[in-house]
Design a protein around this motif. Sequence first.
Motif, PDB file in Angstrom:
ATOM      1  N   PHE A  26       0.827  -1.205   0.000  1.00 54.48           N
ATOM      2  CA  PHE A  26       0.000   0.000   0.000  1.00 54.48           C
ATOM      3  C   PHE A  26       0.860   1.253   0.000  1.00 54.48           C
ATOM      4  N   ARG A  27       1.380   1.603  -1.141  1.00 54.75           N
ATOM      5  CA  ARG A  27       2.285   2.745  -1.276  1.00 54.75           C
ATOM      6  C   ARG A  27       1.509   4.060  -1.379  1.00 54.75           C
ATOM      7  N   LEU A  28       1.900   5.003  -0.521  1.00 60.64           N
ATOM      8  CA  LEU A  28       1.363   6.357  -0.542  1.00 60.64           C
ATOM      9  C   LEU A  28       2.527   7.338  -0.471  1.00 60.64           C
ATOM     10  N   LEU A  29       2.238   8.619  -0.350  1.00 62.13           N
ATOM     11  CA  LEU A  29       3.266   9.641  -0.320  1.00 62.13           C
ATOM     12  C   LEU A  29       4.368   9.373   0.719  1.00 62.13           C
ATOM     13  N   GLY A  31       5.543   6.652   1.645  1.00 63.84           N
ATOM     14  CA  GLY A  31       6.202   5.371   1.356  1.00 63.84           C
ATOM     15  C   GLY A  31       5.218   4.222   1.474  1.00 63.84           C
ATOM     16  N   THR A  32       5.765   3.017   1.578  1.00 59.92           N
ATOM     17  CA  THR A  32       4.896   1.852   1.721  1.00 59.92           C
ATOM     18  C   THR A  32       4.564   1.627   3.188  1.00 59.92           C
ATOM     19  N   SER A  33       3.404   1.059   3.408  1.00 66.67           N
ATOM     20  CA  SER A  33       2.977   0.794   4.772  1.00 66.67           C
ATOM     21  C   SER A  33       3.583  -0.506   5.261  1.00 66.67           C
ATOM     22  N   ASP A  34       4.444  -0.406   6.266  1.00 68.10           N
ATOM     23  CA  ASP A  34       4.984  -1.615   6.873  1.00 68.10           C
ATOM     24  C   ASP A  34       4.628  -1.684   8.356  1.00 68.10           C
ATOM     25  N   GLU A  35       3.653  -0.865   8.761  1.00 68.59           N
ATOM     26  CA  GLU A  35       3.096  -0.947  10.108  1.00 68.59           C
ATOM     27  C   GLU A  35       1.579  -1.121  10.042  1.00 68.59           C
ATOM     28  N   TRP A  36       0.889  -0.181   9.388  1.00 68.76           N
ATOM     29  CA  TRP A  36      -0.569  -0.237   9.352  1.00 68.76           C
ATOM     30  C   TRP A  36      -1.067  -1.495   8.631  1.00 68.76           C
ATOM     31  N   VAL A  37      -0.584  -1.749   7.426  1.00 69.48           N
ATOM     32  CA  VAL A  37      -1.073  -2.898   6.655  1.00 69.48           C
ATOM     33  C   VAL A  37      -0.821  -4.217   7.380  1.00 69.48           C
ATOM     34  N   PRO A  38       0.396  -4.479   7.872  1.00 71.76           N
ATOM     35  CA  PRO A  38       0.589  -5.748   8.584  1.00 71.76           C
ATOM     36  C   PRO A  38      -0.314  -5.884   9.817  1.00 71.76           C
ATOM     37  N   GLY A  39      -0.495  -4.789  10.561  1.00 71.73           N
ATOM     38  CA  GLY A  39      -1.378  -4.851  11.727  1.00 71.73           C
ATOM     39  C   GLY A  39      -2.810  -5.171  11.343  1.00 71.73           C
ATOM     40  N   ALA A  65       5.643  -4.167  17.919  1.00 75.66           N
ATOM     41  CA  ALA A  65       6.022  -3.781  19.277  1.00 75.66           C
ATOM     42  C   ALA A  65       7.375  -3.077  19.285  1.00 75.66           C
ATOM     43  N   ALA A  66       8.277  -3.533  18.432  1.00 76.32           N
ATOM     44  CA  ALA A  66       9.607  -2.932  18.355  1.00 76.32           C
ATOM     45  C   ALA A  66       9.566  -1.528  17.750  1.00 76.32           C
ATOM     46  N   ARG A  67       8.465  -1.191  17.083  1.00 76.56           N
ATOM     47  CA  ARG A  67       8.368   0.117  16.417  1.00 76.56           C
ATOM     48  C   ARG A  67       7.337   1.036  17.052  1.00 76.56           C
ATOM     49  N   GLN A  68       6.824   0.667  18.201  1.00 81.10           N
ATOM     50  CA  GLN A  68       5.844   1.514  18.882  1.00 81.10           C
ATOM     51  C   GLN A  68       6.477   2.857  19.234  1.00 81.10           C
ATOM     52  N   ARG A  69       5.774   3.945  18.969  1.00 88.91           N
ATOM     53  CA  ARG A  69       6.272   5.287  19.226  1.00 88.91           C
ATOM     54  C   ARG A  69       6.373   5.538  20.733  1.00 88.91           C
ATOM     55  N   PRO A  70       7.217   6.487  21.147  1.00 87.68           N
ATOM     56  CA  PRO A  70       7.324   6.818  22.575  1.00 87.68           C
ATOM     57  C   PRO A  70       5.996   7.229  23.203  1.00 87.68           C
ATOM     58  N   ASP A  71       5.090   7.831  22.405  1.00 88.59           N
ATOM     59  CA  ASP A  71       3.787   8.229  22.946  1.00 88.59           C
ATOM     60  C   ASP A  71       2.779   7.085  22.948  1.00 88.59           C
ATOM     61  N   GLY A  72       3.197   5.884  22.509  1.00 91.51           N
ATOM     62  CA  GLY A  72       2.331   4.714  22.529  1.00 91.51           C
ATOM     63  C   GLY A  72       1.665   4.390  21.211  1.00 91.51           C
ATOM     64  N   ARG A  73       1.754   5.270  20.247  1.00 91.07           N
ATOM     65  CA  ARG A  73       1.057   5.070  18.971  1.00 91.07           C
ATOM     66  C   ARG A  73       1.849   4.231  17.979  1.00 91.07           C
ATOM     67  N   PHE A  74       1.155   3.856  16.930  1.00 88.23           N
ATOM     68  CA  PHE A  74       1.729   3.188  15.767  1.00 88.23           C
ATOM     69  C   PHE A  74       1.372   4.027  14.563  1.00 88.23           C
ATOM     70  N   GLY A  75       2.095   3.854  13.459  1.00 88.20           N
ATOM     71  CA  GLY A  75       1.838   4.666  12.285  1.00 88.20           C
ATOM     72  C   GLY A  75       1.753   3.864  11.009  1.00 88.20           C
ATOM     73  N   PHE A  76       1.620   4.575   9.916  1.00 89.46           N
ATOM     74  CA  PHE A  76       1.572   3.979   8.585  1.00 89.46           C
ATOM     75  C   PHE A  76       2.887   3.271   8.280  1.00 89.46           C
ATOM     76  N   ASN A  77       3.992   3.952   8.618  1.00 87.91           N
ATOM     77  CA  ASN A  77       5.348   3.397   8.508  1.00 87.91           C
ATOM     78  C   ASN A  77       6.243   4.194   9.458  1.00 87.91           C
ATOM     79  N   ARG A  79       8.363   6.450   8.947  1.00 87.85           N
ATOM     80  CA  ARG A  79       8.536   7.866   8.600  1.00 87.85           C
ATOM     81  C   ARG A  79       7.333   8.716   8.949  1.00 87.85           C
ATOM     82  N   SER A  80       6.212   8.099   9.204  1.00 91.07           N
ATOM     83  CA  SER A  80       4.992   8.865   9.463  1.00 91.07           C
ATOM     84  C   SER A  80       4.720   8.946  10.967  1.00 91.07           C
ATOM     85  N   PRO A  81       3.990   9.978  11.383  1.00 90.40           N
ATOM     86  CA  PRO A  81       3.645  10.058  12.804  1.00 90.40           C
ATOM     87  C   PRO A  81       2.634   8.978  13.166  1.00 90.40           C
TER      88      PRO A  81
END
Length: 112
Positions: A26-29, A31-39, A65-77, A79-81
């Motif tokens: 799922f490529r968007l501006l 980049g490709t989703s390697d967090e949202w799509v797999p989840g 889990a290894a890529r969870q943001r410090p604020d607890g969130r996950f993102g599209f990839n 590079r994205s918030p």
Amino acid sequence: MTPELALAAGTGYLRAAWRGGRLHEFRLLPGTSDEWVPGYVAATLVEAGVPGSDGLAAEVLAALAARQRPDGRFGFNARSPGDADSTLWALRLAAATAGGGVDVAAATAAMA
């Protein structure tokens, strides 16, 4: 094609596409989703009770889990918030697979 064969073929594709702990789709501006799509995919497979999806779901959850943001969130990839949609799918996957290293409390708090 029967539903069972379709599910087996789809699960087989996902296993083959799961490269180096990432599913690049799922490529968007940003980049490709390697967090949202797999989840999303892994949570959907487990919630639907697709046979043989538990191992793949556990691998996806560990990678997320290894890529969870410090604020607890996950993102599209990476590079994205973090965003609500990606975080929700990670939480659904964590609920369906008994957690697997995701800080569920932080992710839940980030959604508030």
